[in-house]
Design a protein around this motif. Structure first.
Motif, PDB file in Angstrom:
ATOM      1  N   TYR A  44     -15.457  -4.754   4.078  1.00  0.00           N
ATOM      2  CA  TYR A  44     -14.099  -4.319   4.380  1.00  0.00           C
ATOM      3  C   TYR A  44     -13.340  -4.149   3.071  1.00  0.00           C
ATOM      4  N   ILE A  45     -12.551  -3.079   2.980  1.00  0.00           N
ATOM      5  CA  ILE A  45     -11.736  -2.839   1.789  1.00  0.00           C
ATOM      6  C   ILE A  45     -10.307  -2.551   2.217  1.00  0.00           C
ATOM      7  N   LEU A  46      -9.395  -3.342   1.669  1.00  0.00           N
ATOM      8  CA  LEU A  46      -7.960  -3.115   1.838  1.00  0.00           C
ATOM      9  C   LEU A  46      -7.455  -2.550   0.520  1.00  0.00           C
ATOM     10  N   GLN A  47      -7.013  -1.295   0.543  1.00  0.00           N
ATOM     11  CA  GLN A  47      -6.555  -0.589  -0.659  1.00  0.00           C
ATOM     12  C   GLN A  47      -5.038  -0.472  -0.645  1.00  0.00           C
ATOM     13  N   LEU A  48      -4.404  -0.831  -1.755  1.00  0.00           N
ATOM     14  CA  LEU A  48      -2.945  -0.768  -1.891  1.00  0.00           C
ATOM     15  C   LEU A  48      -2.631   0.100  -3.103  1.00  0.00           C
ATOM     16  N   PHE A  49      -2.349   1.383  -2.871  1.00  0.00           N
ATOM     17  CA  PHE A  49      -2.128   2.314  -3.975  1.00  0.00           C
ATOM     18  C   PHE A  49      -0.914   3.192  -3.700  1.00  0.00           C
ATOM     19  N   SER A  50      -0.453   3.861  -4.748  1.00  0.00           N
ATOM     20  CA  SER A  50       0.714   4.735  -4.613  1.00  0.00           C
ATOM     21  C   SER A  50       0.354   6.089  -4.015  1.00  0.00           C
ATOM     22  N   THR A  51      -0.919   6.395  -3.942  1.00  0.00           N
ATOM     23  CA  THR A  51      -1.376   7.623  -3.293  1.00  0.00           C
ATOM     24  C   THR A  51      -2.544   7.281  -2.381  1.00  0.00           C
ATOM     25  N   CYS A  52      -2.847   8.174  -1.482  1.00  0.00           N
ATOM     26  CA  CYS A  52      -3.964   7.949  -0.572  1.00  0.00           C
ATOM     27  C   CYS A  52      -5.269   8.039  -1.372  1.00  0.00           C
ATOM     28  N   ILE A  53      -6.152   7.092  -1.176  1.00  0.00           N
ATOM     29  CA  ILE A  53      -7.423   7.009  -1.884  1.00  0.00           C
ATOM     30  C   ILE A  53      -8.547   7.308  -0.897  1.00  0.00           C
ATOM     31  N   ASP A  54      -9.572   8.021  -1.387  1.00  0.00           N
ATOM     32  CA  ASP A  54     -10.716   8.332  -0.533  1.00  0.00           C
ATOM     33  C   ASP A  54     -11.422   7.062  -0.078  1.00  0.00           C
ATOM     34  N   GLU A  55     -11.901   7.086   1.127  1.00  0.00           N
ATOM     35  CA  GLU A  55     -12.691   5.990   1.672  1.00  0.00           C
ATOM     36  C   GLU A  55     -14.161   6.331   1.406  1.00  0.00           C
ATOM     37  N   LEU A  56     -14.588   6.038   0.194  1.00  0.00           N
ATOM     38  CA  LEU A  56     -15.863   6.519  -0.327  1.00  0.00           C
ATOM     39  C   LEU A  56     -17.093   5.997   0.403  1.00  0.00           C
TER      40      LEU A  56
ATOM     41  N   ASN B 258       8.275   3.090  -0.799  1.00  0.00           N
ATOM     42  CA  ASN B 258       7.545   2.596   0.370  1.00  0.00           C
ATOM     43  C   ASN B 258       6.988   1.226   0.018  1.00  0.00           C
ATOM     44  N   ASP B 259       7.810   0.219   0.177  1.00  0.00           N
ATOM     45  CA  ASP B 259       7.472  -1.127  -0.260  1.00  0.00           C
ATOM     46  C   ASP B 259       6.414  -1.761   0.627  1.00  0.00           C
ATOM     47  N   LEU B 260       5.733  -2.744   0.085  1.00  0.00           N
ATOM     48  CA  LEU B 260       4.708  -3.490   0.801  1.00  0.00           C
ATOM     49  C   LEU B 260       5.287  -4.282   1.966  1.00  0.00           C
ATOM     50  N   ASP B 261       6.573  -4.556   1.922  1.00  0.00           N
ATOM     51  CA  ASP B 261       7.259  -5.338   2.956  1.00  0.00           C
ATOM     52  C   ASP B 261       6.941  -4.821   4.358  1.00  0.00           C
ATOM     53  N   ARG B 262       6.969  -3.522   4.506  1.00  0.00           N
ATOM     54  CA  ARG B 262       6.746  -2.893   5.808  1.00  0.00           C
ATOM     55  C   ARG B 262       5.321  -3.075   6.306  1.00  0.00           C
ATOM     56  N   ASP B 263       4.364  -3.204   5.387  1.00  0.00           N
ATOM     57  CA  ASP B 263       2.952  -3.208   5.765  1.00  0.00           C
ATOM     58  C   ASP B 263       2.249  -4.555   5.599  1.00  0.00           C
ATOM     59  N   LEU B 264       2.961  -5.576   5.130  1.00  0.00           N
ATOM     60  CA  LEU B 264       2.298  -6.849   4.818  1.00  0.00           C
ATOM     61  C   LEU B 264       1.643  -7.473   6.050  1.00  0.00           C
ATOM     62  N   ALA B 265       2.314  -7.498   7.175  1.00  0.00           N
ATOM     63  CA  ALA B 265       1.737  -8.087   8.386  1.00  0.00           C
ATOM     64  C   ALA B 265       0.457  -7.358   8.793  1.00  0.00           C
ATOM     65  N   GLY B 266       0.440  -6.041   8.685  1.00  0.00           N
ATOM     66  CA  GLY B 266      -0.762  -5.268   9.003  1.00  0.00           C
ATOM     67  C   GLY B 266      -1.905  -5.550   8.044  1.00  0.00           C
ATOM     68  N   CYS B 267      -1.578  -5.773   6.766  1.00  0.00           N
ATOM     69  CA  CYS B 267      -2.598  -6.120   5.770  1.00  0.00           C
ATOM     70  C   CYS B 267      -3.233  -7.462   6.106  1.00  0.00           C
ATOM     71  N   ILE B 268      -2.399  -8.425   6.435  1.00  0.00           N
ATOM     72  CA  ILE B 268      -2.901  -9.752   6.772  1.00  0.00           C
ATOM     73  C   ILE B 268      -3.722  -9.696   8.055  1.00  0.00           C
ATOM     74  N   GLN B 269      -3.282  -8.913   9.011  1.00  0.00           N
ATOM     75  CA  GLN B 269      -4.024  -8.762  10.261  1.00  0.00           C
ATOM     76  C   GLN B 269      -5.398  -8.131   9.996  1.00  0.00           C
ATOM     77  N   PHE B 270      -5.460  -7.132   9.094  1.00  0.00           N
ATOM     78  CA  PHE B 270      -6.732  -6.496   8.742  1.00  0.00           C
ATOM     79  C   PHE B 270      -7.695  -7.526   8.152  1.00  0.00           C
ATOM     80  N   ILE B 271      -7.205  -8.355   7.225  1.00  0.00           N
ATOM     81  CA  ILE B 271      -8.049  -9.378   6.607  1.00  0.00           C
ATOM     82  C   ILE B 271      -8.505 -10.385   7.660  1.00  0.00           C
TER      83      ILE B 271
ATOM     84  N   SER C 184       4.761   2.360  -2.898  1.00  0.00           N
ATOM     85  CA  SER C 184       5.473   2.897  -4.056  1.00  0.00           C
ATOM     86  C   SER C 184       6.865   2.290  -4.050  1.00  0.00           C
ATOM     87  N   PRO C 185       7.671   2.574  -5.060  1.00  0.00           N
ATOM     88  CA  PRO C 185       9.033   2.040  -5.024  1.00  0.00           C
ATOM     89  C   PRO C 185       9.807   2.464  -3.771  1.00  0.00           C
TER      90      PRO C 185
END
Length: 171
Positions: A21-33, A50-63, A47-48
């Motif tokens: 599993y890979i959780l990627q946090l970047f300023s642009t969309c990255i290929d899922e190689l 689109n802060d991580l605040d909005r997505d943190l719960a989803g990131c933790i849920q993914f992990i 990005s400045p």
């Protein structure tokens, strides 16, 4: 595991460390190689504006979901330098599922014992402080102990540069 963007781009590193599993946090969309190799991805564009605040719960849920499904293998959390956004996600996960006191200071000390170079800016620090308060109010059932170790070096120079940027966080 936590690492830089280069870590997620290397098929060799993903296979060597058993990354499923890979959780990627970047300023642009990255290929899922490596999705054809069976690697599941979650990509969060931050990005400045689109802060991580909005997505943190989803990131933790993914992990959490990945950890529940894994019989063996690893989860890689990565951002550009491997020490800011990815670290914030690991710290938030630790606060929710591993620290009985939900202490951000204890989480930072735990992290610094395992990986050097933590660089939380004011926004990420404020986000983690809010998350710490939420975790203290809502004690999460099903906590799991986080175990941390160092990845074994593959011993090849070509792999060393990428592997040097990964720290293993066995969740």
């Amino acid at each position: 595991m936590i690492g830089t963007g280069n870590s997620a781009e290397s098929r060799l590193v993903c296979r060597y460390h058993g990354i499923k599993y890979i959780l990627q946090l970047f300023s642009t969309c990255i290929d899922e190689l490596w999705s054809e190799d069976g690697v599941d991805y979650k990509t969060v564009v931050v990005s400045p504006h689109n802060d991580l605040d909005r997505d943190l719960a989803g990131c933790i849920q993914f992990i959490r979901q990945a950890m529940d499904e894994l019989q063996e293998g690893s989860v890689l959390v990565c951002c550009n330098d491997g020490n800011s956004r990815s670290a914030a996600v690991i710290l938030a996960y630790w606060l929710q599922y591993s620290d009985p006191d939900h202490s951000l200071q204890a989480a930072i000390e735990w992290y610094n014992q395992r990986r050097q170079g933590l660089t939380l800016d004011e926004g990420l620090t404020h986000l983690l402080e809010k998350y710490e308060m939420m975790a203290q109010v809502q004690d999460s059932p099903g906590k799991r102990k986080l175990m941390v170790g160092s990845p074994a070096s593959p011993g090849k120079k070509i792999r060393e540069q990428v592997c040097a940027n990964i720290s293993e966080f066995k969740l």
